[in-house]
Write an enzyme that holds these catalytic residues in place. Structure first.
Site, mmCIF file in Angstrom:
data_model
loop_
_atom_site.group_PDB
_atom_site.id
_atom_site.type_symbol
_atom_site.label_atom_id
_atom_site.label_comp_id
_atom_site.label_asym_id
_atom_site.label_seq_id
_atom_site.Cartn_x
_atom_site.Cartn_y
_atom_site.Cartn_z
ATOM 1 N NE ARG A 61 -3.860 -2.189 1.452
ATOM 2 C CZ ARG A 61 -3.735 -3.470 1.150
ATOM 3 N NH1 ARG A 61 -2.852 -3.856 0.249
ATOM 4 N NH2 ARG A 61 -4.488 -4.396 1.720
ATOM 5 C CG HIS A 65 -1.247 5.186 -0.235
ATOM 6 N ND1 HIS A 65 -2.002 5.688 0.819
ATOM 7 C CD2 HIS A 65 -1.999 4.203 -0.785
ATOM 8 C CE1 HIS A 65 -3.152 5.032 0.890
ATOM 9 N NE2 HIS A 65 -3.170 4.115 -0.072
ATOM 10 C CG ASN A 90 -0.659 8.579 2.907
ATOM 11 O OD1 ASN A 90 -1.106 7.665 2.223
ATOM 12 N ND2 ASN A 90 -0.179 9.695 2.372
ATOM 13 N N PRO A 157 -7.104 7.445 -4.805
ATOM 14 C CG PRO A 157 -7.167 5.829 -6.464
ATOM 15 C CD PRO A 157 -6.213 6.546 -5.558
ATOM 16 C CG HIS A 187 -7.467 -3.750 -1.725
ATOM 17 N ND1 HIS A 187 -8.507 -2.879 -1.971
ATOM 18 C CD2 HIS A 187 -6.402 -2.968 -1.431
ATOM 19 C CE1 HIS A 187 -8.085 -1.638 -1.826
ATOM 20 N NE2 HIS A 187 -6.812 -1.665 -1.504
#
Length: 322
Positions: A61, A65, A90, A157, A187
């Protein structure tokens, strides 16, 4: 490995090399200057993963990001009162200590050579591999950015975002609809806090739950995330397979068992459902190998906004600009 899969992987590596060349990263960038760079990163990720498997999805992730804000330049790692890591999307990221550990070891072995951006990119790949996903070659040669602003994170998003909006955000970085579905497929590992989806369970429409959730799944989710309960409690994004990198995530979407609203929309929207079906190998659909396509999309994403030469630096400490 089957002949078909072998060919797909070979093609993917060739595409990775071509894309990397266009972005001025390349395979084996540290072969002469720091030959143990990739092995040091992998052994560090492995060590932390053994004691805390949650760092694998955390690092994946974090890389995503990072790349969607200022490009893949490790700006997500910079400390500061208004830096990217302080922004709401975050605040729950995990794995910073893994990057710091790898950087410390690399500075001891090859001072001032390996960028934090490359460490994070390699660590994301290693996280997928450690959760029994594909291992792919990562072009390296990124330099670290000097700017990190929480206000720039609007490119990320959100968990309620429409497919059209998600597609627009991905397209802005040269990523198509297939890339979107493949990358969200990350995910398949990791968790979400109840606060990001429990609204779907209570009073979503006409006092009931989100109708896109399988009715038989609602009681299970309500038991895990009771109304007015602990919003920080975490549950698997891929029910039944949260620690393994596989296509189970897509099967759950097909069965109305997606956790995040934005994830479930991959099935309810026709433009993305086709790719979910192809990753699942549904009859009558031209199949796509999820692992291979995920790796291909990761190489594309990891070359967003790459900084080279005087456009960046090699940070000695990943959390601080030199």
């Amino acid at each position: 490995m089957s002949p078909r899969l072998f060919l797909a992987v070979a093609i993917m590596f060739a595409m990775a090399a071509a894309l990397a060349h266009a972005q001025r990263t390349r395979l084996g960038f540290y072969a002469r200057t720091c030959p143990r760079a990739e092995s040091i990163v992998r052994s560090t990720v492995q060590s932390h993963f053994r004691s805390n498997p949650a760092i694998a999805p955390g690092l994946l992730r974090m890389h995503f990001h990072d790349c969607f804000v200022q490009g893949c330049d490790a700006s997500i790692l910079i400390d500061g009162p208004n830096s990217e890591k302080t922004a709401p999307p975050n605040r729950l990221l995990r794995g910073y200590e893994v990057i710091d550990d790898a950087k410390t070891q690399l500075e001891a072995a090859c001072p001032g050579v390996v960028s934090c951006a490359d460490i994070l990119t390699l660590a994301a790949r290693d996280s997928v591999f450690l959760t029994r996903g594909i291992n792919w070659q990562v072009p390296t040669g990124r330099r670290d950015g000097r700017v990190s602003l929480a206000s720039d994170t609007s490119n990320l998003p959100g968990f309620t975002e429409s497919i059209d909006s998600q597609k627009q955000k991905f397209a802005a970085f040269g990523l198509n609809t297939q890339d979107l579905v493949a990358l969200v497929g990350g995910h398949t590992i990791g968790t979400s806090a109840c606060q990001f989806f429990s609204y779907r369970l209570y009073n979503f429409t006409n006092g009931g739950p989100d109708p896109t959730i399988n009715p038989t799944f609602v009681p299970q989710l309500r038991a895990l995330c009771p109304q007015n309960g602990d919003g920080s409690r975490r549950i698997d994004l891929d029910t039944g397979s949260g620690n393994r990198f596989d296509v189970s995530f897509f099967a759950n979407l097909r069965n109305g068992r997606g956790i995040l609203e934005s994830d479930q929309k991959l099935w309810t929207d026709a433009s993305t459902r086709t790719f979910v079906q192809r990753f699942l190998g549904e009859r009558g659909m031209r199949p796509l190998n999820f692992n291979v396509e995920f790796a291909r999309s990761m190489v594309k994403m990891s070359n967003i906004g790459v900084k080279t030469g005087t456009n960046g630096e090699i940070r000695r400490i990943c959390s601080a600009i030199n």
